[in-house]
Write an enzyme that holds these catalytic residues in place. Structure first.
Site, PDB file in Angstrom:
ATOM      1  N   ASP A  11       0.684  -0.968  -0.037  1.00 55.94           N
ATOM      2  CA  ASP A  11      -0.059   0.176  -0.084  1.00 55.94           C
ATOM      3  C   ASP A  11       0.962   1.097  -0.070  1.00 55.94           C
ATOM      4  OD1 ASP A  11      -2.592   1.525   0.272  1.00 55.94           O
ATOM      5  OD2 ASP A  11      -1.672   2.129   2.239  1.00 55.94           O
ATOM      6  N   SER A  12       0.383   2.344  -0.111  1.00 59.33           N
ATOM      7  CA  SER A  12       1.003   3.592  -0.144  1.00 59.33           C
ATOM      8  C   SER A  12       1.551   3.869   1.333  1.00 59.33           C
ATOM      9  CB  SER A  12       0.276   4.868  -0.539  1.00 59.33           C
ATOM     10  OG  SER A  12      -0.972   4.936   0.227  1.00 59.33           O
ATOM     11  N   TYR A  43      -0.795   8.165  -2.703  1.00 64.54           N
ATOM     12  CA  TYR A  43      -1.066   8.171  -3.889  1.00 64.54           C
ATOM     13  C   TYR A  43      -2.020   8.756  -4.694  1.00 64.54           C
ATOM     14  CZ  TYR A  43       2.577   4.056  -3.647  1.00 64.54           C
ATOM     15  OH  TYR A  43       3.591   3.214  -3.934  1.00 64.54           O
ATOM     16  N   GLY A  44      -3.112   8.803  -3.629  1.00 65.53           N
ATOM     17  CA  GLY A  44      -4.457   8.963  -4.069  1.00 65.53           C
ATOM     18  C   GLY A  44      -4.703  10.261  -5.065  1.00 65.53           C
ATOM     19  N   CYS A  74      -4.666  -1.626  -1.796  1.00 59.78           N
ATOM     20  CA  CYS A  74      -4.725  -0.177  -2.043  1.00 59.78           C
ATOM     21  C   CYS A  74      -5.966   0.066  -2.934  1.00 59.78           C
ATOM     22  CB  CYS A  74      -3.263   0.349  -2.752  1.00 59.78           C
ATOM     23  SG  CYS A  74      -3.191   1.929  -3.042  1.00 59.78           S
ATOM     24  N   THR A  76      -6.351   2.956  -4.638  1.00 56.82           N
ATOM     25  CA  THR A  76      -5.839   3.538  -5.697  1.00 56.82           C
ATOM     26  C   THR A  76      -5.314   2.744  -6.589  1.00 56.82           C
ATOM     27  OG1 THR A  76      -5.643   5.395  -4.197  1.00 56.82           O
ATOM     28  CG2 THR A  76      -4.510   5.735  -6.157  1.00 56.82           C
ATOM     29  N   GLU A 153      -2.298   8.699   8.605  1.00 52.69           N
ATOM     30  CA  GLU A 153      -0.798   8.408   8.506  1.00 52.69           C
ATOM     31  C   GLU A 153      -0.424   9.349   9.650  1.00 52.69           C
ATOM     32  OE1 GLU A 153       1.385   6.873   6.299  1.00 52.69           O
ATOM     33  OE2 GLU A 153      -0.224   5.797   5.531  1.00 52.69           O
ATOM     34  N   CYS A 187     -11.070   3.011   0.172  1.00 48.12           N
ATOM     35  CA  CYS A 187      -9.492   3.250   0.242  1.00 48.12           C
ATOM     36  C   CYS A 187      -8.997   2.416   1.646  1.00 48.12           C
ATOM     37  CB  CYS A 187      -9.220   4.708   0.452  1.00 48.12           C
ATOM     38  SG  CYS A 187      -7.638   5.180   1.087  1.00 48.12           S
ATOM     39  N   THR A 188      -7.941   1.630   1.477  1.00 47.55           N
ATOM     40  CA  THR A 188      -7.617   0.583   2.666  1.00 47.55           C
ATOM     41  C   THR A 188      -7.551   1.462   3.813  1.00 47.55           C
ATOM     42  OG1 THR A 188      -5.589   0.435   1.713  1.00 47.55           O
ATOM     43  CG2 THR A 188      -7.190  -1.223   1.358  1.00 47.55           C
ATOM     44  N   HIS A 189      -7.255   2.870   3.731  1.00 49.49           N
ATOM     45  CA  HIS A 189      -6.814   3.897   4.917  1.00 49.49           C
ATOM     46  C   HIS A 189      -8.041   3.865   5.799  1.00 49.49           C
ATOM     47  CE1 HIS A 189      -2.857   4.735   3.032  1.00 49.49           C
ATOM     48  NE2 HIS A 189      -2.623   5.316   4.274  1.00 49.49           N
TER      49      HIS A 189
END
Ligand code: DGL
Length: 272
Positions: A11-12, A43-44, A74, A76, A153, A187-189
């Site tokens: 992932d990012s 990344y998005g 991810c 994105t 993040e 989005c996996t976040h």
């Protein structure tokens, strides 16, 4: 390809941990190699060319570890570069869009589904296209929520966090008026913010966690390809990042509820 090899997940940044959390739960005998591109997150809001370049570098890093399955955890990358990655690889691959769309299609009762994701994911209409292929009667409401990734993040992930609650309210107020019964966290976040999102949307809306669904689907792929590891010793995952490990370690510990001491290594992703 041997069943003893690891599963490669990338992932990012921290988002793919929503998949790792479930991997550790459903496939404790599998070794996980995780790469979070913390030096280049997010990344998005980047161009499709840049996202594809990053995705291929991330994948080359994982392949160096002889992984038996590549998981783009991810939304994105899955939306923008998923097809290109799949056709370039000689090992099985999955992104998050297909498994998550299937799960949402099964959960909705009123056929009204919300999708939230990064600007690149929403711009690609990947979830909407997939959902409407599964059932043309689905009404799909898409929304980009770019501030959710920096919140995660930076560790603003508690359901009681006032900043997180405020941003969630600001983005999701309109969507809340659409009478959706299912909301894809595309989005996996975003599953790291699911407490605040669920509280705001209310208990009548079912959240679909793209990381969780992808981990379940990966288990199915391994089984179908006879690649499940049958040895019964639990394996410790290994984590790699492209910037200093400290913040990643702290937030990952909080989210995964495990000690990350000595498990996070910094690498130079530009060399791949
Ligand atoms: N976690 C990622 C996703 O699922 C990427 C977020 C970002 O880097 O913008 O889309």
């Amino acid at each position: 390809m041997s069943s003893k090899e690891a599963i490669g997940v990338f992932d990012s940044g921290l988002g793919g941990l929503s998949a790792v959390k479930e991997f550790l739960h459903v496939l404790p005998n599998e070794k996980i190699i995780y790469f979070g591109d913390t030096g280049r997150v997010p990344y998005g809001n980047r161009s499709n060319n840049t996202i594809s370049k990053y995705a291929f570098q991330d994948t080359r890093f994982l392949l160096e570890h002889n992984v038996k399955l590549v998981v783009a955890a991810c939304g994105t990358v899955s939306s923008v570069a998923g097809d290109a990655l799949r056709s370039s690889l000689s090992v099985p691959y999955t992104g998050v869009v297909n498994p998550t769309a299937f799960a949402a299609a099964e959960k909705t009762k009123n056929n009204r589904i919300g999708v939230i994701g990064t600007a690149a994911t929403i711009g690609s209409h990947s979830y909407k296209n997939r959902l409407q292929k599964l059932n043309p009667n689905f009404e799909v409401f898409e929304l980009a929520c770019p501030l959710f990734v920096p919140l995660v993040e930076n560790g603003f992930i508690s359901r009681d966090d006032q900043i997180a609650q405020l941003v969630v309210k600001r983005y999701l107020s309109e969507l809340k008026e659409q009478d959706i019964d299912t909301l894809i966290l595309g989005c996996t976040h975003y599953p790291l913010l699911s407490g605040a999102i669920q509280d705001f949307m209310g208990s009548d809306v079912t959240l679909v966690d793209s990381g969780y669904e992808t981990a379940l689907y990966s288990a199915k792929i391994l089984k179908e390809n006879n690649l499940l590891n049958d040895s019964s010793d639990t394996k410790n995952p290994e984590f790699f990042v492209s910037d200093t490990p400290d913040d990643f370690k702290k937030i990952a510990e909080l989210f995964l509820g495990r000690n990350m001491e000595h498990t996070v290594t910094q690498i130079d992703i530009e060399s791949y």
